[in-house]
Design a protein around this motif. Structure first.
Motif, PDB file in Angstrom:
ATOM      1  N   ALA A 298       0.742  -1.210   0.073  1.00  0.00           N
ATOM      2  CA  ALA A 298       0.739  -0.173  -0.062  1.00  0.00           C
ATOM      3  C   ALA A 298       1.303   1.108  -0.105  1.00  0.00           C
ATOM      4  CB  ALA A 298      -0.976   0.250   1.420  1.00  0.00           C
ATOM      5  N   VAL A 299       2.233   1.029   0.881  1.00  0.00           N
ATOM      6  CA  VAL A 299       3.310   1.901   0.600  1.00  0.00           C
ATOM      7  C   VAL A 299       3.312   2.863  -0.886  1.00  0.00           C
ATOM      8  CG1 VAL A 299       5.635   2.954   0.749  1.00  0.00           C
ATOM      9  CG2 VAL A 299       4.159   1.531   2.859  1.00  0.00           C
ATOM     10  N   ASN A 300       2.558   2.124  -1.869  1.00  0.00           N
ATOM     11  CA  ASN A 300       3.062   2.032  -3.316  1.00  0.00           C
ATOM     12  C   ASN A 300       2.168   3.619  -4.023  1.00  0.00           C
ATOM     13  OD1 ASN A 300       4.943   2.250  -6.337  1.00  0.00           O
ATOM     14  ND2 ASN A 300       3.343   1.854  -6.761  1.00  0.00           N
ATOM     15  N   GLY A 301       1.042   3.469  -3.229  1.00  0.00           N
ATOM     16  CA  GLY A 301      -0.452   4.546  -2.961  1.00  0.00           C
ATOM     17  C   GLY A 301       0.222   5.870  -2.711  1.00  0.00           C
ATOM     18  N   ILE A 302       1.084   6.058  -2.164  1.00  0.00           N
ATOM     19  CA  ILE A 302       1.476   7.604  -1.441  1.00  0.00           C
ATOM     20  C   ILE A 302       2.096   7.827  -2.352  1.00  0.00           C
ATOM     21  CG2 ILE A 302       2.592   8.448   0.441  1.00  0.00           C
ATOM     22  CD1 ILE A 302       2.249   6.256   2.138  1.00  0.00           C
ATOM     23  N   GLU A 303       1.554   9.742  -2.337  1.00  0.00           N
ATOM     24  CA  GLU A 303       2.631   9.974  -3.478  1.00  0.00           C
ATOM     25  C   GLU A 303       3.699  10.815  -3.002  1.00  0.00           C
ATOM     26  OE1 GLU A 303      -0.492  12.473  -4.882  1.00  0.00           O
ATOM     27  OE2 GLU A 303       1.336  13.187  -6.208  1.00  0.00           O
ATOM     28  N   GLY A 304       4.774  10.366  -4.292  1.00  0.00           N
ATOM     29  CA  GLY A 304       5.684  10.533  -4.473  1.00  0.00           C
ATOM     30  C   GLY A 304       6.825   9.472  -3.686  1.00  0.00           C
ATOM     31  N   VAL A 305       5.600   8.360  -3.094  1.00  0.00           N
ATOM     32  CA  VAL A 305       6.914   6.837  -3.049  1.00  0.00           C
ATOM     33  C   VAL A 305       6.928   6.284  -3.849  1.00  0.00           C
ATOM     34  CG1 VAL A 305       7.117   5.062  -1.788  1.00  0.00           C
ATOM     35  CG2 VAL A 305       6.048   7.205  -0.893  1.00  0.00           C
ATOM     36  N   TYR A 306       8.274   5.144  -4.717  1.00  0.00           N
ATOM     37  CA  TYR A 306       7.443   4.202  -5.664  1.00  0.00           C
ATOM     38  C   TYR A 306       8.570   3.047  -5.361  1.00  0.00           C
ATOM     39  CZ  TYR A 306       7.298   8.771  -7.534  1.00  0.00           C
ATOM     40  OH  TYR A 306       6.921  10.261  -7.895  1.00  0.00           O
ATOM     41  N   LEU A 307       7.956   2.077  -4.596  1.00  0.00           N
ATOM     42  CA  LEU A 307       7.923   1.230  -3.627  1.00  0.00           C
ATOM     43  C   LEU A 307       8.193  -0.084  -5.071  1.00  0.00           C
ATOM     44  CD1 LEU A 307       8.100  -1.443  -1.753  1.00  0.00           C
ATOM     45  CD2 LEU A 307       5.176  -0.962  -1.726  1.00  0.00           C
ATOM     46  N   TYR A 308       9.420  -0.780  -5.332  1.00  0.00           N
ATOM     47  CA  TYR A 308       9.400  -1.745  -6.359  1.00  0.00           C
ATOM     48  C   TYR A 308      10.007  -3.199  -5.434  1.00  0.00           C
ATOM     49  CZ  TYR A 308       9.572   1.572  -9.964  1.00  0.00           C
ATOM     50  OH  TYR A 308       8.888   2.351 -10.806  1.00  0.00           O
ATOM     51  N   ASP A 309       9.161  -4.148  -5.641  1.00  0.00           N
ATOM     52  CA  ASP A 309       9.785  -5.522  -4.324  1.00  0.00           C
ATOM     53  C   ASP A 309      10.630  -6.059  -5.716  1.00  0.00           C
ATOM     54  OD1 ASP A 309       7.928  -7.146  -5.965  1.00  0.00           O
ATOM     55  OD2 ASP A 309       6.340  -6.839  -5.347  1.00  0.00           O
ATOM     56  N   ILE A 310      11.286  -7.684  -4.961  1.00  0.00           N
ATOM     57  CA  ILE A 310      12.190  -8.273  -5.772  1.00  0.00           C
ATOM     58  C   ILE A 310      11.658  -8.594  -6.813  1.00  0.00           C
ATOM     59  CG2 ILE A 310      11.034 -10.227  -4.439  1.00  0.00           C
ATOM     60  CD1 ILE A 310      14.505  -9.888  -5.416  1.00  0.00           C
ATOM     61  N   ASP A 311      10.185  -8.921  -6.530  1.00  0.00           N
ATOM     62  CA  ASP A 311       9.256  -9.533  -8.436  1.00  0.00           C
ATOM     63  C   ASP A 311       9.553  -8.658  -9.566  1.00  0.00           C
ATOM     64  OD1 ASP A 311       9.566 -12.137  -6.847  1.00  0.00           O
ATOM     65  OD2 ASP A 311       6.734 -12.360  -6.835  1.00  0.00           O
ATOM     66  N   ALA A 312       8.656  -7.037  -9.129  1.00  0.00           N
ATOM     67  CA  ALA A 312       9.287  -6.384 -10.013  1.00  0.00           C
ATOM     68  C   ALA A 312      10.602  -6.034 -10.060  1.00  0.00           C
ATOM     69  CB  ALA A 312       8.824  -5.176  -9.015  1.00  0.00           C
ATOM     70  N   LEU A 313      11.873  -6.383  -9.505  1.00  0.00           N
ATOM     71  CA  LEU A 313      13.343  -5.452 -10.274  1.00  0.00           C
ATOM     72  C   LEU A 313      13.518  -6.999 -11.000  1.00  0.00           C
ATOM     73  CD1 LEU A 313      14.481  -4.648  -6.402  1.00  0.00           C
ATOM     74  CD2 LEU A 313      14.142  -3.189  -8.319  1.00  0.00           C
ATOM     75  N   GLN A 314      12.963  -8.262 -10.489  1.00  0.00           N
ATOM     76  CA  GLN A 314      13.273  -9.568 -11.723  1.00  0.00           C
ATOM     77  C   GLN A 314      12.884  -9.095 -13.045  1.00  0.00           C
ATOM     78  OE1 GLN A 314      15.927 -11.571  -9.608  1.00  0.00           O
ATOM     79  NE2 GLN A 314      16.426 -11.942 -12.062  1.00  0.00           N
ATOM     80  N   ALA A 315      12.029  -8.989 -12.523  1.00  0.00           N
ATOM     81  CA  ALA A 315      10.749  -8.736 -14.450  1.00  0.00           C
ATOM     82  C   ALA A 315      11.335  -8.258 -14.619  1.00  0.00           C
ATOM     83  CB  ALA A 315       9.002  -8.315 -13.866  1.00  0.00           C
ATOM     84  N   ILE A 316      12.253  -6.484 -14.133  1.00  0.00           N
ATOM     85  CA  ILE A 316      12.210  -5.384 -15.308  1.00  0.00           C
ATOM     86  C   ILE A 316      13.971  -5.941 -16.022  1.00  0.00           C
ATOM     87  CG2 ILE A 316      13.523  -2.982 -15.409  1.00  0.00           C
ATOM     88  CD1 ILE A 316      11.686  -2.710 -12.669  1.00  0.00           C
TER      89      ILE A 316
END
Lengths: 346, 260
Positions: A298-316
């Motif tokens: 839910a932290v990614n929904g906060i204005e100005g915060v960009y959250l990446y977990d390990i799956d997102a990093l791996q996918a990139i």
């Protein structure tokens, strides 16, 4: 149209790399940087040899040379004998030595592929270009290159640049560490970027080191074991923070890399909302490498915060690798056209 | 076709040449800033020639008709692009600037009664010329703030939605874009404030609607400037303001020319 010079037939390349040879053999036959000037002289002094360039990196050892032997096999045999002698290899080690022996157009094609990053462990990496350039400069300074190798290496650098300019082989990230750097670079000016590590795992250390090597300003390490935090902070030139203090310091950093072994979320939306108030809208990048995750999504929904977990990093990273593989054919086409242009193939 | 129109047509073509291949290359990932910078420079040189020649033809700064105003703002936008782009490392601004400038100059050609032959003034009031020129350069700064705002919103969306691809790698960091928006709004506001101050010194009175519209734009951007300075809204919200806010000065230009 470029003249086809018969002298190119005297070109030979003897090499071994991460594909042909395990690391325990590679490290045995690697030329330390300080010994390369001596090595190029030794190769040139071999009977029937005229020019030489020695490329020695952690992933490959290659000798490029020109010779006056009647056939290429004989020249390559001489080079193998030199390597065995130079590194004092025992008969069983010499037996296990697997090399690739290329001559004329094949040697040129190989060099063009190496310079373009197509033969690298990380496809399209750019570091090899500088390493080949440095190897050539050493040989040039030692006076062991002449017309053929000078021309070949100049052509190789030009091909390497062409491949990079006309394709996207070097673009995108292929590892979690480089994805973290790319993301941080698109949020902040990296030179002003302050990084905090929560947890001192191996992958978070790799990410932090990637950021520091690309110019991140400072690093704070916090870990349950404070001794480990101090150790890691010292290693990376940063500062250590006690584990119960990281929360209070969160608003001072621009990138948070979290990798604790906690079974629950350690960073929650309420905390980050409070942090963002203190940061006065300065953006915050959070990289959550932990499994189970440390940061509530839910932290990614906060204005100005960009959250990446390990799956997102791996996918990139995976998509970066696939993008590079898609470029491989275009790169090979450029190399083939340049080989024809320079008269290595018809 | 008069020389100024010929130059303007050529400059419009140069901007078009700049944007089409550059945009294609950008999305395919082969983009290099020099590919865009060169046609932009050629376009700017031709554009400067066109504005100068038009000024000579009408015997004053060419800002009286809507077509002339569009061309003058387009010229100011490109000028500011060259001044602002490199320091803020927003070379990509050209990709977004070129279509706007091409559209403005294209519009200048097709609007009814384009480039009328207004008679040279017997006596030029330098304060009127200065007032108008400053106001139009200020509008150009607002236009660039609008473009930078669009760039910010795109990059912010890419980061939030994890869309890491072609354009993401070409766009500057959001923090730099947010600063550039702020500075462009402040620059435009400063120039417009000077323009309005100059209006108090005019010997030749200008029509009320023109001044009212200019003051309305000033109030809007002063408000945006205060919001930015006091950090009332997030950078994303201020980027929206900068992007959407430019609609007001754009409409006011049309109103100003139609109300004499």
């Amino acid at each position: 149209m470029v003249d086809v010079e018969p002298i190119q037939n005297q070109l030979v390349c003897l090499g071994l790399n991460y594909r042909t040879t395990p690391v325990e053999v590679r490290e045995r036959v690697a030329f330390p940087e300080s010994k390369v000037p001596e090595a190029v002289q030794e190769v040139r002094a071999l009977p029937g040899f005229e020019e030489s360039v020695v490329l020695s990196t952690c992933n490959r050892v290659e000798i490029y040379s020109t010779h006056t032997h009647a056939d290429a096999q004989q020249a390559q045999g001489e080079l193998v004998k030199y390597v065995i002698r130079r590194f004092d290899l025992a008969p069983e080690q010499a037996e296990a030595l697997v090399t690739y022996d290329l001559h004329a157009g094949e040697a040129a094609r190989h060099l063009f592929r190496v310079v373009s990053g197509l033969d690298s462990m990380v496809l399209g990496e750019t570091e090899i270009f500088g390493q080949v350039k440095a190897a050539y400069q050493v040989a040039l300074a030692a006076g062991t290159t002449s017309r053929t190798l000078n021309k070949l290496f100049q052509q190789a650098f030009s091909v390497g640049k062409k491949v990079r300019n006309e394709t996207t082989i070097q673009r995108g990230s292929t590892s979690v560490g480089s994805v973290a750097v790319d993301l941080a670079e698109k949020v902040h000016d990296l030179k002003e970027c302050r990084v905090m590590l929560i947890g001192a795992g191996e992958m978070s250390r790799t990410c932090a080191q990637s950021l520091l090597s690309r110019g991140a300003k400072s690093i704070i390490v916090s870990n349950r074991s404070h001794d480990r935090a101090v150790e890691l902070a010292t290693e990376m030139g940063g500062t250590a923070l006690k584990f119960d203090e990281w929360e209070a310091a969160m608003h001072e950093v621009d990138v948070i890399i979290s990798s604790t072994s906690a079974p629950h979320f350690v960073i929650k939306p309420e905390q980050i909302q409070h942090v963002m108030k203190k940061r006065r809208w300065e953006p915050l990048l959070i990289i959550d490498i932990a499994v189970p995750r440390d940061v509530d999504p839910a932290v990614n929904g906060i204005e100005g915060v960009y959250l990446y977990d390990i799956d997102a990093l791996q996918a990139i990273a995976d998509s970066g690798r696939k993008e590079r593989e898609k470029q491989l054919y275009a790169c090979e086409q450029i190399i083939e056209s340049q080989l024809t242009k320079y008269g290595f193939v018809e | 076709m008069p020389l100024d129109r010929q130059l303007l047509l050529l400059s419009t073509l140069a901007f078009l040449i700049g944007v089409v291949p550059a945009a294609r290359a950008l999305f395919s990932g082969h983009w290099r800033p020099s590919r865009q910078w060169i046609p932009m420079l050629i376009g700017f040189i031709l554009q400067t020639g066109a504005v100068y020649d038009r000024g000579q033809a009408v015997g004053q700064c060419p800002m009286k008709s809507l077509s002339d105003i569009l061309v003058f703002i387009a010229w100011s936008i490109v000028l500011l692009y060259f001044l602002v782009g490199p320091p803020y490392r927003v070379s990509l601004l050209g990709i977004f600037t070129a279509p706007l400038v091409t559209a403005m100059q294209g519009l200048a050609f097709v609007i009814p009664d384009a480039f009328p032959d207004y008679a040279a003034k017997s006596k030029i009031d330098p304060y009127v010329e200065l007032h108008a020129a400053l106001a139009l350069v200020a509008y150009a700064a607002f236009a660039l703030a609008c473009i930078t705002g669009v760039m910010y919103l795109l990059q912010e969306r890419f980061l939030k939605k994890h869309h890491i691809g072609g354009l993401f790698y070409q766009l500057p960091p959001i923090q730099g874009l947010a600063k550039a928006i702020q500075k462009l709004v402040y620059l435009g506001l400063l120039l417009l404030s000077f323009s309005l101050l100059v209006s108090f010194k005019l010997n030749t009175p200008i029509s009320n609607p023109k001044l009212i519209f200019a003051w309305a734009v000033w109030v809007l951007y002063a408000l945006i400037g205060v919001i930015m300075w006091r950090q009332v809204l997030s950078p994303r919200q201020t980027a929206w303001l900068a992007a959407v806010g430019f609609v007001i000065p754009f409409i006011s230009l049309w109103l100003m020319t139609t109300h004499g």
